[in-house]
Write an enzyme that holds these catalytic residues in place. Sequence first.
Site, mmCIF file in Angstrom:
data_model
loop_
_atom_site.group_PDB
_atom_site.id
_atom_site.type_symbol
_atom_site.label_atom_id
_atom_site.label_comp_id
_atom_site.label_asym_id
_atom_site.label_seq_id
_atom_site.Cartn_x
_atom_site.Cartn_y
_atom_site.Cartn_z
ATOM 1 N N HIS A 377 0.779 -1.024 0.109
ATOM 2 C CA HIS A 377 -0.072 -0.026 0.203
ATOM 3 C C HIS A 377 0.631 1.299 0.112
ATOM 4 O O HIS A 377 0.168 2.273 0.190
ATOM 5 C CB HIS A 377 -0.955 0.043 1.021
ATOM 6 N N LYS A 568 -8.615 14.279 4.093
ATOM 7 C CA LYS A 568 -7.759 12.832 4.187
ATOM 8 C C LYS A 568 -6.776 13.006 5.409
ATOM 9 O O LYS A 568 -6.615 14.090 6.103
ATOM 10 C CB LYS A 568 -6.863 12.849 2.920
ATOM 11 N N ARG A 569 -6.096 11.896 5.864
ATOM 12 C CA ARG A 569 -5.145 12.039 6.664
ATOM 13 C C ARG A 569 -4.150 13.186 6.524
ATOM 14 O O ARG A 569 -3.833 13.556 5.294
ATOM 15 C CB ARG A 569 -4.332 10.834 7.045
ATOM 16 N N LYS A 574 0.661 14.505 1.389
ATOM 17 C CA LYS A 574 -0.260 14.716 0.844
ATOM 18 C C LYS A 574 -0.486 16.220 0.486
ATOM 19 O O LYS A 574 -1.509 16.717 0.041
ATOM 20 C CB LYS A 574 -1.546 14.279 1.694
ATOM 21 N N THR A 676 -8.098 6.866 -2.497
ATOM 22 C CA THR A 676 -9.547 6.308 -2.770
ATOM 23 C C THR A 676 -10.566 7.612 -2.747
ATOM 24 O O THR A 676 -11.833 7.311 -3.122
ATOM 25 C CB THR A 676 -9.933 5.026 -1.991
ATOM 26 N N LYS A 680 -14.211 8.769 -4.496
ATOM 27 C CA LYS A 680 -15.813 8.985 -4.199
ATOM 28 C C LYS A 680 -16.103 10.562 -4.604
ATOM 29 O O LYS A 680 -17.281 10.506 -4.771
ATOM 30 C CB LYS A 680 -15.549 9.157 -2.508
HETATM 31 C C1 LIG Z 1 -11.826 7.511 1.488
HETATM 32 C C2 LIG Z 1 -11.439 7.831 2.961
HETATM 33 C C3 LIG Z 1 -10.214 7.996 3.189
HETATM 34 C C4 LIG Z 1 -8.872 7.884 2.166
HETATM 35 O O1 LIG Z 1 -8.870 9.199 1.594
HETATM 36 P P1 LIG Z 1 -7.499 9.481 0.582
HETATM 37 O O2 LIG Z 1 -7.876 10.924 0.128
HETATM 38 O O3 LIG Z 1 -7.542 8.483 -0.284
HETATM 39 O O4 LIG Z 1 -6.289 9.352 1.664
HETATM 40 C C5 LIG Z 1 -9.545 8.304 4.556
HETATM 41 N N1 LIG Z 1 -10.505 8.272 5.492
HETATM 42 C C6 LIG Z 1 -11.876 8.248 5.260
HETATM 43 C C7 LIG Z 1 -12.859 8.483 6.332
HETATM 44 C C8 LIG Z 1 -12.273 8.090 4.118
HETATM 45 O O5 LIG Z 1 -13.660 7.773 3.849
#
Ligand SMILES: *Cc1c(COP(=O)(O)O)cnc(C)c1O
Length: 834
Positions: A377, A568-569, A574, A676, A680
């Site tokens: 990952h 995101k984190r 990032k 991911t 979304k």
């Molecule tokens: C989808 C999701 C992530 C992943 O987000 P990235 O932008 O791909 O890092 C992290 N936390 C939550 C709560 C999510 O729904």
Amino acid sequence: MSPYKTLLQNPLSEHLFDLPSLPMDAAGLARDFQRYYGYTLGRDSDSLAAYYPYAALAITLRDRLMERWKRTRQAYDGDKCRRVYYLSLEFLMGRALSNAMLNLGLEDALTKGLHDLGVQLEELAENEPDPGLGNGGLGRLAACFLDSCATLQLPVRGYGLRYEYGMFRQVIEHGAQVEEPDHWLRDGNPWELERPEFTQRVQFGGRTERYLDHRGREAVRWVDTCDVLAVPYDLPVPGYRNDTVNTLRLWKAAATDDFNLDEFNAGSYTEAVAQKNQAEHITMVLYPNDASENGKELRLRQQFFLASASIKDVLRDWTRLNGEDFSRFAEFNCFQLNDTHPAVSVAELMRQLVDEHQLSWDTAWGITRETMAYTNHTLLPEALERWPVRLFEQLLPRILEIIYEINARFLMEVERHWPGDNERLRRMSLIEEGHEPQVRMAYLAIVGSFSVNGVAALHSELLRQGLFHDFYELWPEKFNNKTNGVTPRRWLAMCNPGLAGLLDAELGGDWMCDLERLEGLAPLAEDAAFRARWREIKQENKRRLAEVVAQICHVDFPLEAMFDVQVKRIHEYKRQLLNVLHVVHLYNRIKQGDTRDWTPRCVLLGGKAAPGYVMAKQIIKFINNVAAVVNADPDTAGLLRVAFVPDYRVSLMEVIAPGTDLSEQISTAGKEASGTGNMKFMMNGAVTIGTLDGANIEIREQVGADNFFLFGLTAEEVVATRAHYDPNGIIAADPALREVMGLIESGYFNRFEPGIFDAITLSIRNPHDPWMTAADFRSYVDTQEQAAAAYRDPERWWRMSILNSAHSGRFSSDRTIGDYNRDIWRLQTITPRD
Ligand SMILES: *Cc1c(COP(=O)(O)O)cnc(C)c1O
């Protein structure tokens, strides 16, 4: 051994299992709800606790899952089918109630049934805690995968840990992150089914001992261990309207009932009992680190606990049906390892087969190498797990011996392939030599698996070329790509009812199970009336999001502004910092009166920082300070708003993704494995501004270059630039960036907190800045200007928005799971019968 060793003398009559099917209509559902509320939970009008009506509804739904769950199990057992076990230290499932309702097709009946009782369904659903048994993308991916497996009717079982405390709750105080414990199980969990009868025993510590087995062969046993019980809790994973209900089995650690007899007899009864507490610590808390290793002993305990209990569970099932004949085990079983966290499974499967089931090493190794598959990952070196040999010696002495044996045989294979290449032997060894020798978990996973995959095309390619190049040269056939996806049930049908309704009307029926059908939207992008309806739905979703932002952040987001979102984190790779530099640049323009052709913007950021990640926490503080200054300045009214939404989690993302116009996916190229969140947002009609990183590349390919705002260096350019990277030169040469840095360095955003952002500005100016924030600033700002211009042209913007949804079909996790199944798992679909 198990507290449930007492078995029935006479099996129960078959009649006991002839249950009548439960009513699925409004009146029948309402009756059950009333009964659970009043009788099972024993509440009446003097209870105002919002939890219990939710719990009563959850049990009502759980009953409907229960019969389908049993039939699914029976179908899998009856078919003696090949199965997959998805091993993951994290499952970020999100709330179960609305998912169960959607998948059972009970939304309308329940809404009506409850309405007749004077109960509001939505309000009730808000009282479900959001189970946060994961950090971010990796854990959420595991959850989307389970959803797709159930919908595709594949016999896949998830194995994980039942953490007492999930991901911490993030509170913002004076702009800084404060962590609060998430005791999500406090009120109980109506979705789980405890299965103490399948309790397993996991060994730790002790020593190894050689002996002659009953056939006179030398064998090894692991003795004098401190054992911990693993008690399984099963969660139902319903497929979409197909009567399949798969299982997520989570292990809880419990003390054994064996006592230290000496202490016991010496009268220290209470001390002897108190010691048992240690055992239960194993599943007490989720480690809140995303994409970085941790190195704590308790974490290795968690990893082995999951591996050992899950493999024992699978072998128990196998021997129940096949006795001690393992000749066809690999044909019927496959373990998918979600990152290196469960990689110790490779050695533990060997141990159980050799030590506990008396297989020869070669037979056991043949089985292991045909049943294990590994998903990588991350490319970040700091995330590559390594455990000190010394720790293994103490905690898992038998496992260490097995790793040494695997390594010795593996290095002979390397030696045969590259005779005399000692440098390569050193590079590829499972043991990293040095002052403190370490076990390289990723290499253990590669050596023990028949498949190694990355999670986006670029990421898989970079694994082959870089991180795992030696292994790729040795075993090119093992390496493959499986681009991530997300479940369109939760991330479109459930979270965006407005858009789902439109899709139902335009595309008919079950588009969410065949997401490529969204392509049918593409021609409608040319239809002005359709664009108007699309816009209305987005506006309604923006209203919902703005309400949340107003309530939680006390910041007003006007609906006509562009909603520009990065959640995101928080991690340097990032590049939330790049986003904030752009915000400061916009603010600076406003202050200078440079606002012709201005597109009003609401910038939303959110995400948790690992509690020990100092720089990430400073970034949160920086975002909040910038937001406070910008929002308080009357000059920004109607032009710019900034908010940081605390406690970003799945249930929040379900409101955020549908209400977003512009999706920020701005990592340094070559660093984000896939992402991911990007998928979304795309599904819900957001347009992406992003780098050529992770799955962004494939998103852009699908939607077309015209419908994606691309900026920044490529992964290759990032590597090429490194040697002569000169951020101070870049800053000096770009007036906009110079002013932005000057404003920040002047203390404008930390008037009464001198120096607190020095580390941030220094990191941007550092020629060794791995994330190269300054390098992409100009290109980012210019591209943001293009996005702003596109937003001012509604025809163009809504066309782009529609096309993003239309071309998002490839990012359904159903496609991803189809790929895993075709190339790695090779499972048959199994339909439960009545
Ligand atoms: C989808 C999701 C992530 C992943 O987000 P990235 O932008 O791909 O890092 C992290 N936390 C939550 C709560 C999510 O729904």
